[in-house]
Design a protein around this motif. Structure first.
Motif, PDB file in Angstrom:
ATOM      1  N   GLU A 191     -43.182 -29.054  39.393  1.00  0.00           N
ATOM      2  CA  GLU A 191     -41.862 -28.519  39.078  1.00  0.00           C
ATOM      3  C   GLU A 191     -41.988 -27.052  38.655  1.00  0.00           C
ATOM      4  O   GLU A 191     -42.960 -26.666  38.029  1.00  0.00           O
ATOM      5  CB  GLU A 191     -41.237 -29.334  37.926  1.00  0.00           C
ATOM      6  CG  GLU A 191     -39.835 -28.914  37.556  1.00  0.00           C
ATOM      7  CD  GLU A 191     -39.239 -29.796  36.472  1.00  0.00           C
ATOM      8  OE1 GLU A 191     -38.257 -30.481  36.768  1.00  0.00           O
ATOM      9  OE2 GLU A 191     -39.784 -29.801  35.357  1.00  0.00           O
ATOM     10  N   ALA A 192     -40.982 -26.266  38.991  1.00  0.00           N
ATOM     11  CA  ALA A 192     -40.905 -24.874  38.563  1.00  0.00           C
ATOM     12  C   ALA A 192     -39.441 -24.592  38.245  1.00  0.00           C
ATOM     13  O   ALA A 192     -38.585 -24.627  39.110  1.00  0.00           O
ATOM     14  CB  ALA A 192     -41.414 -23.936  39.654  1.00  0.00           C
ATOM     15  N   LYS A 193     -39.183 -24.341  36.961  1.00  0.00           N
ATOM     16  CA  LYS A 193     -37.818 -24.100  36.479  1.00  0.00           C
ATOM     17  C   LYS A 193     -37.808 -22.806  35.692  1.00  0.00           C
ATOM     18  O   LYS A 193     -38.759 -22.489  34.986  1.00  0.00           O
ATOM     19  CB  LYS A 193     -37.369 -25.239  35.543  1.00  0.00           C
ATOM     20  CG  LYS A 193     -37.230 -26.574  36.211  1.00  0.00           C
ATOM     21  CD  LYS A 193     -35.885 -26.679  36.840  1.00  0.00           C
ATOM     22  CE  LYS A 193     -35.657 -28.060  37.416  1.00  0.00           C
ATOM     23  NZ  LYS A 193     -34.562 -28.048  38.338  1.00  0.00           N
ATOM     24  N   VAL A 228     -42.315 -20.700  42.417  1.00  0.00           N
ATOM     25  CA  VAL A 228     -43.071 -20.283  41.241  1.00  0.00           C
ATOM     26  C   VAL A 228     -43.125 -18.762  41.177  1.00  0.00           C
ATOM     27  O   VAL A 228     -43.530 -18.112  42.139  1.00  0.00           O
ATOM     28  CB  VAL A 228     -44.505 -20.861  41.264  1.00  0.00           C
ATOM     29  CG1 VAL A 228     -45.299 -20.365  40.066  1.00  0.00           C
ATOM     30  CG2 VAL A 228     -44.475 -22.380  41.300  1.00  0.00           C
ATOM     31  N   GLU A 229     -42.669 -18.217  40.046  1.00  0.00           N
ATOM     32  CA  GLU A 229     -42.754 -16.779  39.801  1.00  0.00           C
ATOM     33  C   GLU A 229     -42.741 -16.557  38.292  1.00  0.00           C
ATOM     34  O   GLU A 229     -42.522 -17.480  37.521  1.00  0.00           O
ATOM     35  CB  GLU A 229     -41.628 -16.034  40.509  1.00  0.00           C
ATOM     36  CG  GLU A 229     -40.244 -16.548  40.202  1.00  0.00           C
ATOM     37  CD  GLU A 229     -39.189 -15.944  41.115  1.00  0.00           C
ATOM     38  OE1 GLU A 229     -39.139 -14.711  41.208  1.00  0.00           O
ATOM     39  OE2 GLU A 229     -38.435 -16.710  41.720  1.00  0.00           O
ATOM     40  N   ALA A 230     -42.993 -15.314  37.886  1.00  0.00           N
ATOM     41  CA  ALA A 230     -43.018 -15.000  36.463  1.00  0.00           C
ATOM     42  C   ALA A 230     -41.684 -15.387  35.834  1.00  0.00           C
ATOM     43  O   ALA A 230     -40.627 -15.210  36.428  1.00  0.00           O
ATOM     44  CB  ALA A 230     -43.281 -13.506  36.265  1.00  0.00           C
ATOM     45  N   ASP A 279     -45.381 -17.663  44.162  1.00  0.00           N
ATOM     46  CA  ASP A 279     -44.695 -17.717  45.460  1.00  0.00           C
ATOM     47  C   ASP A 279     -44.858 -19.048  46.180  1.00  0.00           C
ATOM     48  O   ASP A 279     -44.465 -19.176  47.344  1.00  0.00           O
ATOM     49  CB  ASP A 279     -45.118 -16.559  46.381  1.00  0.00           C
ATOM     50  CG  ASP A 279     -44.669 -15.208  45.851  1.00  0.00           C
ATOM     51  OD1 ASP A 279     -43.646 -15.154  45.125  1.00  0.00           O
ATOM     52  OD2 ASP A 279     -45.334 -14.199  46.142  1.00  0.00           O
ATOM     53  N   LYS A 280     -45.449 -20.032  45.510  1.00  0.00           N
ATOM     54  CA  LYS A 280     -45.511 -21.387  46.077  1.00  0.00           C
ATOM     55  C   LYS A 280     -44.311 -22.167  45.530  1.00  0.00           C
ATOM     56  O   LYS A 280     -43.576 -21.691  44.670  1.00  0.00           O
ATOM     57  CB  LYS A 280     -46.819 -22.083  45.685  1.00  0.00           C
ATOM     58  CG  LYS A 280     -48.082 -21.336  46.101  1.00  0.00           C
ATOM     59  CD  LYS A 280     -48.214 -21.231  47.595  1.00  0.00           C
ATOM     60  CE  LYS A 280     -49.548 -20.691  48.041  1.00  0.00           C
ATOM     61  NZ  LYS A 280     -49.650 -19.263  48.138  1.00  0.00           N
ATOM     62  N   PHE A 281     -44.125 -23.390  46.024  1.00  0.00           N
ATOM     63  CA  PHE A 281     -42.965 -24.184  45.646  1.00  0.00           C
ATOM     64  C   PHE A 281     -43.379 -25.531  45.058  1.00  0.00           C
ATOM     65  O   PHE A 281     -44.491 -26.013  45.323  1.00  0.00           O
ATOM     66  CB  PHE A 281     -42.078 -24.436  46.873  1.00  0.00           C
ATOM     67  CG  PHE A 281     -41.347 -23.210  47.321  1.00  0.00           C
ATOM     68  CD1 PHE A 281     -40.072 -22.935  46.861  1.00  0.00           C
ATOM     69  CD2 PHE A 281     -41.947 -22.316  48.204  1.00  0.00           C
ATOM     70  CE1 PHE A 281     -39.392 -21.794  47.265  1.00  0.00           C
ATOM     71  CE2 PHE A 281     -41.279 -21.173  48.619  1.00  0.00           C
ATOM     72  CZ  PHE A 281     -39.997 -20.913  48.143  1.00  0.00           C
ATOM     73  N   PRO A 337     -49.426 -14.308  35.549  1.00  0.00           N
ATOM     74  CA  PRO A 337     -49.355 -14.419  37.008  1.00  0.00           C
ATOM     75  C   PRO A 337     -50.586 -13.843  37.700  1.00  0.00           C
ATOM     76  O   PRO A 337     -50.831 -14.136  38.865  1.00  0.00           O
ATOM     77  CB  PRO A 337     -48.109 -13.601  37.382  1.00  0.00           C
ATOM     78  CG  PRO A 337     -47.292 -13.547  36.139  1.00  0.00           C
ATOM     79  CD  PRO A 337     -48.280 -13.568  35.000  1.00  0.00           C
ATOM     80  N   THR A 338     -51.371 -13.038  36.973  1.00  0.00           N
ATOM     81  CA  THR A 338     -52.582 -12.464  37.569  1.00  0.00           C
ATOM     82  C   THR A 338     -53.843 -13.278  37.255  1.00  0.00           C
ATOM     83  O   THR A 338     -54.924 -12.922  37.715  1.00  0.00           O
ATOM     84  CB  THR A 338     -52.776 -11.004  37.101  1.00  0.00           C
ATOM     85  OG1 THR A 338     -52.895 -10.981  35.678  1.00  0.00           O
ATOM     86  CG2 THR A 338     -51.616 -10.129  37.540  1.00  0.00           C
ATOM     87  N   SER A 339     -53.699 -14.354  36.470  1.00  0.00           N
ATOM     88  CA  SER A 339     -54.849 -15.221  36.188  1.00  0.00           C
ATOM     89  C   SER A 339     -55.217 -15.973  37.466  1.00  0.00           C
ATOM     90  O   SER A 339     -54.423 -16.023  38.411  1.00  0.00           O
ATOM     91  CB  SER A 339     -54.491 -16.219  35.081  1.00  0.00           C
ATOM     92  OG  SER A 339     -53.529 -17.162  35.557  1.00  0.00           O
TER      93      SER A 339
END
Length: 165
Positions: free
Chosen positions: A161-163, A88-90, A138-140, A128-130
């Protein structure tokens, strides 16, 4: 001028779309409005000239859009689209499930500017700052994390999921 100083992370494609929109407003829309104002002035009394007042209002809105785009571009940091590795990232479209809930929620982790020129997209956007954003960055996919909501309540979510968006 915006008082925001937060960097806006965008892909090169998103940056190019913002530049193209700024150029369109400055080089096509604004000259057209200026011509409308000039034509309306030639008609005489401006106090009762609806076309003149409408064009001036349109000019004000366009000027505001230009200032907003210029501010976004000043704050933009161009980067690569995130890797499709489940981290997970911006710039990621993230699907989560709140603990104790069967429904899932999908949103974009990033900034509204990423979607500003594509009104067909129907996604919520979390910074991302919320509280939620900072807990999942940075988690998966597969991780479960907890964070404190603004009301003080601890909330636990599972990242499904993070895509890349």
């Amino acid at each position: 001028m915006s008082t925001e100083t937060e960097t806006i992370w965008v892909t090169q494609e998103a940056y190019d779309r913002l530049v193209a929109e700024l150029n369109r407003l400055k080089n096509e829309v604004l000259p057209d409005i200026t011509q409308k104002i000039a034509n309306a002035r030639e008609e005489g009394d401006l106090r009762e000239n609806g076309g003149y007042h409408a064009a001036r209002e349109e000019q004000g809105k366009t000027d505001a859009q230009i200032r907003q785009l210029e501010d976004r571009l000043r704050r933009a940091e161009v980067g690569e689209a995130p890797a499709d590795d489940g981290k997970v990232e911006a710039g990621m479209k993230v699907t989560i499930r709140f603990q104790g809930d069967t429904e899932t929620e999908t949103f974009l982790l990033g900034s509204r500017e990423l979607l500003s020129l594509d009104s067909s997209v129907d996604l919520d956007i979390y910074s991302p700052t919320s509280p939620l954003g900072s807990a999942i960055v940075d988690k998966f996919a597969g991780d479960t994390v907890s964070y404190e909501a603004p009301n003080g309540k601890t909330i636990t979510v599972e990242i499904l999921e993070a895509k890349p968006y």
